[in-house]
Design a protein around this motif. Structure first.
Motif, PDB file in Angstrom:
ATOM      1  N   ILE A  14      44.002  49.302  56.221  1.00 41.84           N
ATOM      2  CA  ILE A  14      43.015  48.430  55.585  1.00 41.84           C
ATOM      3  C   ILE A  14      42.163  49.277  54.652  1.00 41.84           C
ATOM      4  O   ILE A  14      41.440  50.170  55.098  1.00 41.84           O
ATOM      5  N   ALA A  15      42.267  49.025  53.360  1.00 46.29           N
ATOM      6  CA  ALA A  15      41.474  49.755  52.367  1.00 46.29           C
ATOM      7  C   ALA A  15      40.986  48.749  51.342  1.00 46.29           C
ATOM      8  O   ALA A  15      41.668  48.470  50.348  1.00 46.29           O
ATOM      9  N   GLU A  16      39.848  48.170  51.617  1.00 50.96           N
ATOM     10  CA  GLU A  16      39.268  47.175  50.716  1.00 50.96           C
ATOM     11  C   GLU A  16      39.175  47.724  49.298  1.00 50.96           C
ATOM     12  O   GLU A  16      39.430  47.028  48.320  1.00 50.96           O
ATOM     13  N   ALA A  17      38.832  49.001  49.175  1.00 45.34           N
ATOM     14  CA  ALA A  17      38.822  49.691  47.882  1.00 45.34           C
ATOM     15  C   ALA A  17      40.026  50.623  47.834  1.00 45.34           C
ATOM     16  O   ALA A  17      40.067  51.622  48.551  1.00 45.34           O
ATOM     17  N   ALA A  18      41.014  50.289  47.017  1.00 47.53           N
ATOM     18  CA  ALA A  18      42.209  51.118  46.861  1.00 47.53           C
ATOM     19  C   ALA A  18      42.802  50.817  45.502  1.00 47.53           C
ATOM     20  O   ALA A  18      43.417  49.768  45.310  1.00 47.53           O
ATOM     21  N   ASN A  19      42.610  51.738  44.554  1.00 47.98           N
ATOM     22  CA  ASN A  19      43.045  51.452  43.187  1.00 47.98           C
ATOM     23  C   ASN A  19      43.491  52.736  42.505  1.00 47.98           C
ATOM     24  O   ASN A  19      42.699  53.679  42.369  1.00 47.98           O
ATOM     25  N   PRO A  20      44.750  52.814  42.068  1.00 49.26           N
ATOM     26  CA  PRO A  20      45.259  54.042  41.451  1.00 49.26           C
ATOM     27  C   PRO A  20      44.703  54.307  40.061  1.00 49.26           C
ATOM     28  O   PRO A  20      44.889  55.406  39.531  1.00 49.26           O
ATOM     29  N   GLU A  21      44.027  53.337  39.464  1.00 50.76           N
ATOM     30  CA  GLU A  21      43.547  53.496  38.092  1.00 50.76           C
ATOM     31  C   GLU A  21      42.043  53.740  38.024  1.00 50.76           C
ATOM     32  O   GLU A  21      41.491  53.864  36.936  1.00 50.76           O
ATOM     33  N   TRP A  22      41.389  53.781  39.166  1.00 50.49           N
ATOM     34  CA  TRP A  22      39.955  54.029  39.205  1.00 50.49           C
ATOM     35  C   TRP A  22      39.698  55.397  39.827  1.00 50.49           C
ATOM     36  O   TRP A  22      40.636  56.109  40.204  1.00 50.49           O
ATOM     37  N   VAL A  23      38.447  55.787  39.929  1.00 46.01           N
ATOM     38  CA  VAL A  23      38.089  57.070  40.528  1.00 46.01           C
ATOM     39  C   VAL A  23      37.184  56.817  41.729  1.00 46.01           C
ATOM     40  O   VAL A  23      36.951  55.685  42.126  1.00 46.01           O
ATOM     41  N   SER A  24      36.692  57.895  42.321  1.00 47.85           N
ATOM     42  CA  SER A  24      35.770  57.827  43.441  1.00 47.85           C
ATOM     43  C   SER A  24      36.432  57.145  44.651  1.00 47.85           C
ATOM     44  O   SER A  24      37.612  57.373  44.933  1.00 47.85           O
TER      45      SER A  24
END
Length: 445
Positions: A14-24
């Motif tokens: 579960i990773a509510e925030a998981a995006n290969p195109e963003w940082v942090s």
């Protein structure tokens, strides 16, 4: 229950925030979830805003990941949060407080979707990767535990106290709620989450210190950030005629770029050092004016923002990452520099101080502003005498990252935690880093 030693565990990540195109945080969530596919059968559950980027990365919806649409609650509350934080990039604590109201609905929807499968034993582990903030509880931790499935939480990280000498910077960041942050420890959701977690990954010693003593036996220290060797794959090869330094970060008060310019001005003006500053923010005009007033603007290059993939090209021209930030939770940019063989010069506080050893970088004591400037000036002056002497430390920094902080390495570390969480014999908690990491405590510097 799956045999931890003979088969790959089936993991609901579960990773509510998981995006290969963003940082942090979104990049941390994505990178860890993807790396875990090397050691487990992973199905990623994330928020709908990440769907298109994940599809572009080649994952198959329904098979590799599921996107949960929680926008009916998230969108209006995020709009409120943006107004309350009073400026882009400010009010981080306020943002986390609003997220604590938003997030439970996301997990409610996750349970509606996957609760029957969890209860039926279709997953061996449920691992909540993000949010990273230890202030945000997990409403489904108790339900997962009741189903007899290990619930792994983390890496948790955050809440590093503001150094008392930098209260003005704290106020400039609109961190009004940070004065009340410790109140989260008394919320019932936090206690339930920690109680029902089988393992708690902590990304810093500070976060570990905030876990109640009765749950310390479930904590495992694994720093949150890692390195993707396909993104950071160059080796620093700076010219050794002058010391070449680089700063990477938002141009905001607590990152300390103004302290760096003050410390480096004499060397830059004398042609004994060059400085690249990568980043943008509300202090940009102030910093350019500062450089001009100190007469060091000709040897100082402001790059503003560049794509994350291109940062390494500029860093690789440098001997050192000069980074006087006084409040970093994780210090991802420090690992990125070390991965290239760029030696970090940091303030001995919080996240970066746990990543840098005496063999791999320099730590300037955390103190009042003038003391940090003087400490950086002294270190930079010594290094400028013979930049080529940094080569052994450069190699040691890269070796340290290769040994412990590549995402593939971290996947193996988390797999050890999975095996422990699934084991019938939990007497020996995994000591992932053993001797190499014990020296990383800020108190040991």
């Amino acid at each position: 229950m799956t045999s931890a030693k003979s088969t790959r565990p089936r993991v609901l990540a579960i990773a509510e925030a998981a995006n290969p195109e963003w940082v942090s945080v979104p990049l941390v969530g994505w990178s860890l979830a993807q790396a875990l596919r090397e050691v487990a059968d992973v199905h990623l559950v994330t928020q709908i805003r990440n769907r298109e980027a994940i599809l572009r990365a080649g994952l198959i919806e329904g098979q590799d990941f599921t996107a949960i649409d929680s926008e009916a609650v998230a969108r209006p509350l995020w709009a409120v949060a943006e107004k309350l934080r009073m400026g882009e990039g400010k009010g981080w604590t306020t943002l986390q407080a609003i997220n604590a109201l938003i997030y439970p609905w996301f997990e409610h929807l996750v349970w509606n979707k996957f609760g029957p499968a969890i209860t039926a034993g279709e997953f061996d582990v449920v691992h909540r990767i993000t949010p990273l903030s230890p202030t945000i509880a997990s409403p489904i931790a108790k339900k997962v535990a009741k189903a007899g499935v290990p619930f792994v939480l983390g890496p948790l990280n955050g809440g590093v106290p503001w150094p008392r000498q930098f209260d003005a910077e704290r106020r400039a960041e609109k961190e009004w709620l940070s004065y009340l942050r410790s109140a989260y420890k008394h919320l019932p959701g936090r206690t339930r989450t920690l109680k029902h977690a089988s393992a708690i990954l902590v990304g810093s010693h500070h976060t570990q210190s905030e876990i109640p003593e009765c749950y310390q036996d479930k904590t495992v220290y694994i720093p949150e950030n890692g390195i993707d060797p396909t993104r950071f794959n160059q080796i620093a090869q700076p010219d050794n005629d002058v010391l070449r330094a680089c700063f990477v970060g938002r141009l905001v008060p607590y990152k300390g770029a103004d302290m760096l310019i003050a410390a480096a001005a004499d060397l830059v003006r004398a042609g004994r050092m060059t400085l690249d500053i990568i980043g943008d923010g509300p202090m940009f005009n102030h910093l350019t004016a500062q450089a001009k007033s100190l007469g060091c603007d000709t040897g100082l290059t402001f790059h503003k923002w560049v794509p994350h993939a291109e940062v390494q090209a500029i860093l690789a021209r440098s001997h050192i990452l000069s980074f006087p930030s006084i409040r970093e939770f994780g210090g991802g940019v420090v690992l990125e520099a070390m991965a290239l063989g760029v030696v970090p010069v940091i303030v001995d506080y919080a996240g970066p101080a746990e990543l840098v050893t005496p063999e791999t970088g320099y730590k300037v004591p955390c103190g009042p502003r003038d003391d940090i400037i003087a400490g950086f000036r002294k270190t930079l002056t010594e290094l400028a005498k013979e930049p080529a002497s940094l080569e052994p430390m450069s190699r040691a920094a890269k070796d340290r990252v290769d040994a412990h902080f590549l995402w593939g390495r971290k996947a193996g570390q988390v797999r050890q935690v999975y095996d422990w969480a699934m084991s019938q014999n939990r007497s020996e908690k995994p000591d992932i880093f053993a001797a190499p990491i014990r020296q990383l405590s800020p108190k040991s510097a």
